[in-house]
Design an enzyme around this catalytic site. Structure first.
Site, PDB file in Angstrom:
ATOM      1  CB  ALA A 114      40.435  32.998  51.222  1.00  0.00           C
ATOM      2  CG  ASN A 147      47.323  36.567  53.041  1.00  0.00           C
ATOM      3  OD1 ASN A 147      47.794  35.436  53.058  1.00  0.00           O
ATOM      4  ND2 ASN A 147      46.759  37.099  54.102  1.00  0.00           N
ATOM      5  CG  ASP A 148      43.783  34.625  50.370  1.00  0.00           C
ATOM      6  OD1 ASP A 148      44.236  34.283  51.484  1.00  0.00           O
ATOM      7  OD2 ASP A 148      42.734  35.271  50.238  1.00  0.00           O
ATOM      8  CB  VAL A 149      48.035  34.869  45.010  1.00  0.00           C
ATOM      9  CG1 VAL A 149      46.672  35.330  44.587  1.00  0.00           C
ATOM     10  CG2 VAL A 149      48.907  36.035  45.420  1.00  0.00           C
ATOM     11  CB  THR A 150      51.995  33.812  48.649  1.00  0.00           C
ATOM     12  OG1 THR A 150      51.417  34.255  49.888  1.00  0.00           O
ATOM     13  CG2 THR A 150      52.178  35.007  47.751  1.00  0.00           C
TER      14      THR A 150
END
Lengths: 127, 473
Positions: free
Chosen positions: B440, B399-402
Site C-alpha cells: 500500500a 506488512n500492511d495486514v499488521t
C-alpha cells in the site's frame, strides 16, 4: 444445513408456482418452457453452491478454487460434441483445441487438488 | 430411433449423476477430513459426464476428440503433478485461461453453426452465446495478464496511463453495445454484418481482459483471481444455456458462485469495494499519500542470536506469515522453528489474514506443504483476541495486514481494513528484508513501537540461523 433445506424448499415452491402458470399461459411454446426450466436449474445450482461454499473454511480456499476450476472444465462436454459432430473441418478443429484446453483443466485440476488436500494433516496424537 | 432415445436417456442419467457428484464433492470441502474423498467423488462425476457425452448421437467421428483428449492429458497431467505449491497462484490463473479458451471456442463454433441453421439461434440462445463469448474472451486475456503478473514477466506494479479510464470505458461500452446489437439483429438468422460484429466484439472483449488487469497490482491479485474464477464459471453456465445442456449450467453456476463469494470475502478483508479494486489502481496512486513519514522515528534491530533467545524461552508464540514468506520459500524453516519451540514446551500458532499472499488460502497451502498441522492455522477472527496473551508475535514478511494505522488513523489509506492485532503482543519480532514500505506504500507504525524488534534479512536464511541458535540454547 437447515438454511440449505429452507432455500431449496423455497425455490421448489417457487418452481411449482411458476411452472403451473407458464404451463397454462404458454402451452403452445414448449421451447420457451424448456428454456425457463434451464433458468431454474441455474438458480437452484447457484443457490446450492452459495450455501455450500460459504461454509468452506478459509483454510481450504485454495483447494476450493482449484476444485471449482476443474469442475467448470465441464465445458469439455460441449467441446467434445463440436469436435466430433458433423460440422465443417475448421469447426471440428476448433472443437479439438477446446477439448485439449478443457482436458488440461480436468486432469490437471483434479490431480493438483488432490495433491493439495493430501498435505492437510492434523497434529499426530502422541503415541 | 428407440436406440437413440435410450442413448439420450443414458446421457441424461450420467449428467444427473455428475451434477450430484459435483455438489456432494464440494460439500466435502467444508471439512478438511472429508475434503479429499469429496473431490474424488467430483472427479468420478466428471468421468461419468465425459463417458456419457461420448455416446451422444451427434458425434460422427472420434479422431479429433481423441487427439484433443490425449494432448490435453499430456499437458495437464505433468502440470498437475509437478507444479510446486509456491507457484499455485500462477497455476490457478493460467487454468482459468484454459477454461475460458474452451468456452470461447465453443461459443464461436456455435455462432458459426447457427449461420447454417434456418431461423437462427433465437433470442435466448443468441443472448447466451454472446455472453459466453464476451466473458470467455475477456477471461482469456485477463487470466493471462494475471498469470504474467504472478509469474513476474509482467510488472506486478499497477500500470496506469493518461485517459486510461476513458479508453477502458470506450472499449467496454463498445463491446457491450455490439453484444446488444447482435442479440437484436442476429437472433433470427445470421447475416454477413453479423459475422463482422461478432468478430469485433470478441476482439474488444480480449482487449478488455488486458485493460482490466493491467492497472491492478500484485497484492490485489486475490480479488482478481477470484473474480476471473467467477467469470469463467458464468461463461461455462452460459454455454449450457446456448446448447441446452443442464450439466454445464449446474457446474458453471457452482464455479460462478464460488468465485463470487471468494471475491467478496477478499474485498471485505481489504475493506474495499469491488469497484475500488478494479478501478482504483491502489499502489500506484497511494505511494504519494504516505503522509505520515518515518522521520524522527527509530527502529530497533536485533541479531538472530537475540531473537533466538526471546523466541526460545517464549511460552506462547504466534507467527504471522505474509507474502514475504512465500517469496523467500521460508515455510520449511518456519515449521522447523515451530517444532523446536513446541519441543521446548512452548505453544505455537499461526495467524492467517484472508489476503496474506497472492490468492485466497495461499498461506495455508504453503504451511500445509511444509507439514504444519492444519489445527495450528487460525483465521483472523479466531486468533485476534489471543495476541494479548502471547509472549512473542513473529511477523514474517507481512506488512500492511499488521499496520495499526488501519485501526487508529482515519487519514490512513488503509483505515478500516481488518488487521491482525500484532501490536497487542508482549513483544513483536518482525522479519523483513529492509525498511521498504508494503504494497500500500505506507509506513507501518508497528515497526517503530518500543516492543518491536526488527530482524533484517532474507526470511529463509535468517530463520535458519535462529533455528541453529535455539538448538544451542
Amino acid at each position: 444445513m437447515t438454511a440449505l433445506l429452507t432455500a431449496l424448499g423455497a425455490a421448489a415452491a417457487l418452481i411449482a408456482a411458476t411452472t403451473s402458470d407458464t404451463a397454462t399461459a404458454a402451452a403452445s411454446t414448449t421451447l420457451v418452457d424448456a428454456q425457463i426450466v434451464e433458468v431454474y436449474v441455474f438458480l437452484l445450482a447457484a443457490f446450492t453452491g452459495f450455501q455450500i461454499i460459504t461454509k468452506v473454511p478459509p483454510l481450504l480456499h485454495t483447494p476450493l478454487m482449484a476444485a471449482t476450476n476443474a469442475i467448470s472444465a465441464i465445458s469439455l462436454v460441449a467441446s467434445i460434441v463440436i469436435a466430433g459432430a458433423e460440422r465443417p473441418l475448421f469447426i471440428n478443429i476448433m472443437g479439438m483445441v477446446a477439448v485439449a484446453a478443457a482436458t488440461i483443466n480436468v486432469v490437471g485440476g483434479f490431480v493438483i487438488t488432490d495433491r493439495m488436500l493430501k498435505m492437510f494433516k492434523k497434529t499426530e496424537s502422541p503415541k | 430411433m428407440i436406440d437413440q432415445q435410450i442413448g439420450a436417456l443414458f446421457v441424461q442419467i450420467a449428467y444427473i449423476g455428475a451434477s450430484a457428484a459435483f455438489i456432494l464433492g464440494l460439500r466435502g470441502l467444508t471439512k478438511p477430513e472429508t475434503a479429499r474423498r469429496g473431490m474424488q467423488l467430483a472427479a468420478f462425476g466428471m468421468l461419468l459426464a465425459i463417458v456419457g457425452t461420448l455416446l451422444n448421437h451427434e458425434i460422427v467421428s472420434y479422431q479429433f476428440i481423441i487427439i484433443g483428449l490425449v494432448v490435453g492429458s499430456a499437458i495437464g497431467l505433468p502440470m498437475g503433478l509437478l507444479v510446486p505449491m509456491t507457484a499455485m497462484p500462477q497455476r490457478i490463473a493460467v487454468s482459468h485461461m484454459f477454461g475460458a479458451l474452451a468456452v470461447t471456442l465453443v461459443g464461436i463454433a456455435e455462432f458459426l453453426h447457427y449461420r447454417d441453421v434456418p431461423g437462427g439461434p433465437g433470442v435466448i440462445k443468441m443472448t447466451a452465446l454472446g455472453f459466453e463469448t464476451l466473458f470467455g474472451a475477456l477471461t482469456i486475456t485477463g487470466s493471462f495478464m494475471a498469470f504474467g503478473k504472478l509469474q513476474g514477466f509482467i510488472t506486478g506494479r499497477p500500470v496506469t496511463f493518461p485517459a486510461q479510464k476513458v479508453i477502458n470505458a470506450a472499449v467496454f461500452f463498445g463491446a457491450v453495445g455490439l453484444y446488444a446489437a447482435l442479440v437484436l439483429t442476429q437472433s433470427g438468422g445470421s447475416t454477413e454484418s453479423g459475422l463482422i460484429m461478432f468478430a469485433v466484439m470478441t476482439v474488444l472483449a480480449l482487449v478488455i481482459g488486458v485493460t482490466l488487469v493491467l492497472p491492478i497490482g500484485g497484492a490485489d491479485m486475490p480479488v482478481v483471481v477470484s473474480l476471473l474464477n467467477s467469470y469463467a464459471g458464468l461463461a461455462a453456465s452460459a454455454t449450457g444455456f446456448a446448447i441446452g445442456n443442464n450439466i454445464l449450467i449446474v457446474a458453471g453456476a457452482l464455479d460462478g458462485a464460488s468465485g463470487f463469494i471468494l471475491s467478496i470475502l477478499m474485498s471485505k478483508a481489504m475493506n474495499r469495494s469491488f469497484a475500488n479494486v478494479l478501478f482504483g489502481a491502489f499502489g500506484g496512486e497511494k505511494a504519494a499519500v504516505s503522509a505520515k513519514s518515518a522521520e524522527g522515528l527509530t527502529t530497533r534491530s536485533v541479531t538472530p542470536e537475540d531473537a533466538a533467545m526471546r523466541i526460545g524461552y517464549a511460552r506462547n508464540v504466534i507467527i504471522v506469515p505474509g507474502y514475504g514468506m512465500a517469496v523467500a520459500q521460508a515455510q520449511h524453516a518456519v515449521r522447523e522453528l515451530a517444532e523446536l519451540i513446541e519441543k521446548r514446551g512452548g505453544r505455537v500458532r499461526f495467524a492467517i489474514h484472508p489476503v496474506a499472499g497472492r490468492m485466497p488460502g495461499h498461506m495455508n497451502v504453503l504451511l500445509a506443504e511444509a507439514n504444519v498441522p492444519y489445527d495450528h492455522l487460525f483465521d483472523l477472527d479466531e486468533i485476534n483476541e489471543e495476541f494479548h496473551a502471547c509472549d512473542v508475535a513473529l511477523v514474517l514478511g507481512a506488512n500492511d495486514v499488521t499496520n495499526p494505522a488501519a485501526k487508529g488513523d482515519p487519514s490512513s489509506p488503509i483505515y478500516g481494513m481488518p488487521i491482525l492485532n500484532v501490536q497487542d503482543a508482549e513483544q513483536v519480532i518482525v522479519v523483513k528484508r529492509g525498511m521498504a514500505t508494503g504494497f500500500a506504500g505506507i509506513e507501518n507504525e508497528l515497526f517503530y513501537l518500543d516492543k518491536t524488534s526488527m530482524l533484517f534479512g532474507d526470511a529463509k536464511s535468517v530463520l535458519s540461523q535462529v533455528v541453529t541458535e535455539v538448538k544451542g540454547l
